[in-house]
Design an enzyme around this catalytic site. Sequence first.
Site: not given
Ligand code: ADP
Ligand code: ADP
Length: 219
Positions: A13, A87, A126, A158, A169
């Site tokens: 995302k 979420r 990541r 992180r 998660r």
């Molecule tokens: P999210 O915001 O949904 O948690 P991220 O964009 O931070 O996900 O991506 C999670 C990890 O995967 C990061 O380390 C990113 O560099 C990697 N990543 C993102 N898109 C891809 C892809 N299409 N293929 C492989 N790795 C990816």
């Molecule tokens: P990822 O895309 O890797 O799941 P985010 O960066 O979106 O992680 O979120 C990290 C953390 O922030 C979540 O695990 C949660 O604790 C909190 N968080 C983010 N967005 C929300 C939401 N919409 N509702 C509740 N908690 C949230």
Amino acid sequence: MNYILFGPPGAGKGTQAKKIVEKYGIVHLSTGDMFREAKKSDEKISALMAAGQLIPDETVVEMVQKRLQKDDVKDVKKGFLLDGFPRTLNQAEALDGMLKKENIKIDAVLSIYIDNDEAVKRISGRRVCVCGASYHVLFLPPKQENVCDACGGTLVQRTDDKENVVRDRLTVYENQTKPLIDYYKKAGILVEIDGQQNEKEVFKQIETAIKAEAGKLGS
Ligand code: ADP
Ligand code: ADP
Ligand code: ZN
């Protein structure tokens, strides 16, 4: 144009959001980023995030509501991209209420799919920088190990990306967030994106989806 970027942790995302806002000039609203800032001065939020649990709905909704009122969102007529919100069903319903009042519509929910094994691989590799840049030790390595290409800062993992928290998660996602797929399917605005492909291919699918939406509006 107003979009929701939806998907499990690690789906890509944040990575895709960056590309979308660059190309379309809309505002990126990431609740994860907002809470990573908020946790610096709030122990409760910090503890919940470290455990991979969700922040209570009221807190989240209040924060998003305030954010949507800020000038940069209101002034950028082009719209916004919600990333990591909603979420839970409660959050989705609250969002519907907020948007109805403002007479704003969500064009589409871009739902990025990846399976659990891929999610674990992506999250555990990541690495992030304070400047907001994000990398992956295998899939998107920085030029120099642990150094940010963009600003030279040191990359870190992180705390909630550590293996033991990742599984929790994913369970939280399965139980509380995944049901939203049906919610938005019923609303007729869900667009499924295959997230298992490389970054470029995923972005192509998103561009196609956005183009199709724009076509529907005749713009
Ligand atoms: P999210 O915001 O949904 O948690 P991220 O964009 O931070 O996900 O991506 C999670 C990890 O995967 C990061 O380390 C990113 O560099 C990697 N990543 C993102 N898109 C891809 C892809 N299409 N293929 C492989 N790795 C990816
Ligand atoms: P990822 O895309 O890797 O799941 P985010 O960066 O979106 O992680 O979120 C990290 C953390 O922030 C979540 O695990 C949660 O604790 C909190 N968080 C983010 N967005 C929300 C939401 N919409 N509702 C509740 N908690 C949230
Ligand atoms: Zn950096």
